[in-house]
Scaffold this motif. Structure first.
Motif, PDB file in Angstrom:
ATOM      1  N   ALA A  75       0.550  -9.363   5.165  1.00  0.00           N
ATOM      2  CA  ALA A  75       0.453  -7.917   4.977  1.00  0.00           C
ATOM      3  C   ALA A  75       1.801  -7.289   5.288  1.00  0.00           C
ATOM      4  O   ALA A  75       2.346  -7.475   6.385  1.00  0.00           O
ATOM      5  CB  ALA A  75      -0.625  -7.327   5.880  1.00  0.00           C
ATOM      6  N   ILE A  76       2.358  -6.575   4.308  1.00  0.00           N
ATOM      7  CA  ILE A  76       3.623  -5.875   4.489  1.00  0.00           C
ATOM      8  C   ILE A  76       3.334  -4.382   4.413  1.00  0.00           C
ATOM      9  O   ILE A  76       2.890  -3.885   3.367  1.00  0.00           O
ATOM     10  CB  ILE A  76       4.654  -6.271   3.421  1.00  0.00           C
ATOM     11  CG1 ILE A  76       4.865  -7.783   3.407  1.00  0.00           C
ATOM     12  CG2 ILE A  76       5.981  -5.553   3.675  1.00  0.00           C
ATOM     13  CD1 ILE A  76       5.818  -8.251   2.308  1.00  0.00           C
ATOM     14  N   VAL A 105     -11.587   3.356   2.610  1.00  0.00           N
ATOM     15  CA  VAL A 105     -11.541   2.598   1.356  1.00  0.00           C
ATOM     16  C   VAL A 105     -10.492   1.496   1.449  1.00  0.00           C
ATOM     17  O   VAL A 105     -10.717   0.357   1.020  1.00  0.00           O
ATOM     18  CB  VAL A 105     -11.238   3.533   0.171  1.00  0.00           C
ATOM     19  CG1 VAL A 105     -11.084   2.733  -1.116  1.00  0.00           C
ATOM     20  CG2 VAL A 105     -12.331   4.578   0.016  1.00  0.00           C
ATOM     21  N   ALA A 106      -9.339   1.827   2.024  1.00  0.00           N
ATOM     22  CA  ALA A 106      -8.258   0.849   2.148  1.00  0.00           C
ATOM     23  C   ALA A 106      -8.681  -0.328   3.030  1.00  0.00           C
ATOM     24  O   ALA A 106      -8.375  -1.488   2.723  1.00  0.00           O
ATOM     25  CB  ALA A 106      -7.013   1.518   2.727  1.00  0.00           C
ATOM     26  N   LEU A 123       0.326  -5.216  -0.003  1.00  0.00           N
ATOM     27  CA  LEU A 123       1.392  -4.228   0.122  1.00  0.00           C
ATOM     28  C   LEU A 123       0.725  -2.904   0.463  1.00  0.00           C
ATOM     29  O   LEU A 123       0.111  -2.269  -0.391  1.00  0.00           O
ATOM     30  CB  LEU A 123       2.190  -4.139  -1.174  1.00  0.00           C
ATOM     31  CG  LEU A 123       2.850  -5.446  -1.632  1.00  0.00           C
ATOM     32  CD1 LEU A 123       3.564  -5.244  -2.961  1.00  0.00           C
ATOM     33  CD2 LEU A 123       3.811  -5.971  -0.577  1.00  0.00           C
ATOM     34  N   VAL A 124       0.826  -2.532   1.728  1.00  0.00           N
ATOM     35  CA  VAL A 124       0.091  -1.372   2.242  1.00  0.00           C
ATOM     36  C   VAL A 124       1.049  -0.194   2.324  1.00  0.00           C
ATOM     37  O   VAL A 124       2.150  -0.302   2.876  1.00  0.00           O
ATOM     38  CB  VAL A 124      -0.503  -1.664   3.633  1.00  0.00           C
ATOM     39  CG1 VAL A 124      -1.365  -0.501   4.095  1.00  0.00           C
ATOM     40  CG2 VAL A 124      -1.310  -2.959   3.603  1.00  0.00           C
ATOM     41  N   GLY A 125       0.662   0.948   1.749  1.00  0.00           N
ATOM     42  CA  GLY A 125       1.548   2.100   1.762  1.00  0.00           C
ATOM     43  C   GLY A 125       0.799   3.408   1.837  1.00  0.00           C
ATOM     44  O   GLY A 125      -0.390   3.488   1.543  1.00  0.00           O
ATOM     45  N   TRP A 142      -1.850  -3.730  -4.125  1.00  0.00           N
ATOM     46  CA  TRP A 142      -1.492  -2.490  -3.447  1.00  0.00           C
ATOM     47  C   TRP A 142      -2.705  -1.966  -2.690  1.00  0.00           C
ATOM     48  O   TRP A 142      -3.793  -1.845  -3.246  1.00  0.00           O
ATOM     49  CB  TRP A 142      -1.027  -1.437  -4.456  1.00  0.00           C
ATOM     50  CG  TRP A 142       0.356  -1.682  -4.953  1.00  0.00           C
ATOM     51  CD1 TRP A 142       0.710  -2.136  -6.188  1.00  0.00           C
ATOM     52  CD2 TRP A 142       1.571  -1.498  -4.228  1.00  0.00           C
ATOM     53  NE1 TRP A 142       2.072  -2.252  -6.279  1.00  0.00           N
ATOM     54  CE2 TRP A 142       2.633  -1.866  -5.087  1.00  0.00           C
ATOM     55  CE3 TRP A 142       1.869  -1.061  -2.937  1.00  0.00           C
ATOM     56  CZ2 TRP A 142       3.962  -1.807  -4.698  1.00  0.00           C
ATOM     57  CZ3 TRP A 142       3.193  -1.005  -2.557  1.00  0.00           C
ATOM     58  CH2 TRP A 142       4.216  -1.377  -3.421  1.00  0.00           C
ATOM     59  N   ILE A 143      -2.511  -1.667  -1.418  1.00  0.00           N
ATOM     60  CA  ILE A 143      -3.550  -1.060  -0.584  1.00  0.00           C
ATOM     61  C   ILE A 143      -3.080   0.340  -0.228  1.00  0.00           C
ATOM     62  O   ILE A 143      -2.144   0.523   0.567  1.00  0.00           O
ATOM     63  CB  ILE A 143      -3.805  -1.880   0.694  1.00  0.00           C
ATOM     64  CG1 ILE A 143      -4.144  -3.338   0.349  1.00  0.00           C
ATOM     65  CG2 ILE A 143      -4.917  -1.231   1.517  1.00  0.00           C
ATOM     66  CD1 ILE A 143      -5.450  -3.530  -0.391  1.00  0.00           C
TER      67      ILE A 143
END
Length: 306
Positions: free
Chosen positions: A62-63, A49-50, A10-12, A39-40
């Motif tokens: 990947a969302i 870092v992400a 979950l990339v935000g 969580w990314i």
């Protein structure tokens, strides 16, 4: 389904923690469907870092949950070799015509699908992008029972929560809101920074069974504010000036009002003899949302396209 969700990234572009309604709802849905997630956080300055975290996690899906299309595209291009799995955008409350939210500068080759929460965005982008563009609204976080009554003393009978900044998209609504005598305003701290949705939920929980005003800056077909979803999720009695309400019915799930009628409508429904009506309508909206619009159902719909 379970294997695709087993390692969901979950990339935000959140700063400290994923506090938005959309983020939390998707996380809970992945858990309900038997998946795992990480969580990314690719907040500005943290992109390297992400990417390292993505490579280590090796996601099966990947969302990308974001409000900023330009940052999203730039990050996904930089991270292109970090993940070998289906990649989707799912934008929360993105709005055509607001700089930095929905942008033609997107790089569609970085994702396989784009899911948009408002219908007018789909109509805007489906002909110009080379990837599938699909309407998938925001939803509600699943609850097992209708929330209990909880009224905390308010100075006015109705509340409105949202941005009341001076940005052009908010200015006309701000002027209108300030004319209301029966609506207490709880604005966010800035023009761009969204409210912490845990804070928003608490406001609606404390005002349950009294009128909650749903008034968006964008008064048009195809646009449903995230405010709408939070009110029905928390069992709120909603008075709405918006046009779009998905499949919720006026008079049954909420009360429709023109912006010039808000004070009068609030006064009518805030009286003690309307408590049963308020509770009946609030419960009907809550049950409809829980039965048809939970985030788990939204994620199931997404998976059918992948």
């Amino acid at each position: 389904m379970r294997s695709l969700l087993s390692h969901t990234a979950l990339v935000g572009d959140f700063d400290k923690r994923p506090a938005y309604q959309h983020y939390c709802g998707v996380q809970e849905a992945v858990e309900r469907l038997g998946g795992g997630y990480k969580w990314i956080n690719m907040w500005r300055g943290r992109e390297d870092v992400a990417i390292t975290e993505l490579r280590a996690y090796r996601p099966t899906l990947a969302i990308y949950l974001t409000r900023d299309a330009v940052d999203a595209a730039a990050f996904l291009e930089a991270a292109a070799d970090a993940w070998d799995c289906p990649k989707v955008f799912w934008f929360q409350d993105v709005t055509v015509g607001i700089p930095g939210m929905a942008s033609d500068a997107m790089l569609p080759h970085c994702a396989d699908y784009m899911f948009l929460t408002n219908r007018d965005e789909v109509e805007h982008y489906e002909d110009s992008l080379k990837i599938p563009v699909i309407y998938l609204p925001q939803g509600v976080r699943e609850k097992d029972e209708f929330p209990k009554r909880c009224i905390v003393g308010m100075r006015k009978p109705a509340i409105w929560v949202g941005q009341r900044g001076l940005a052009p998209v908010h200015s006309e609504r701000s002027k209108q809101l300030l004319t209301y005598q029966n609506v207490e305003l709880f604005p966010s701290s800035g023009d761009y920074d969204p409210l912490n949705f845990e804070e928003v939920r608490e406001r609606y929980q404390n005002h349950r069974y009294m009128p909650c005003l749903n008034m968006s800056s964008l008064h048009r077909d195809g646009y449903t504010s995230n405010r709408f979803w939070v009110i029905v999720q928390e069992g709120g009695f909603m008075i709405s000036t918006d046009i779009e309400h998905y499949d919720f019915e006026p008079g049954k799930h909420f009360i429709q009002a023109h912006a010039d009628e808000v004070d009068e409508v609030v006064a009518f429904f805030a009286s003690d003899d309307k408590l049963i009506d308020r509770r009946t309508i609030a419960r009907a909206a809550f049950e409809h949302a829980q039965s048809r619009h939970g985030y788990a159902e939204r994620v199931r719909t997404m998976l059918r396209y992948l």
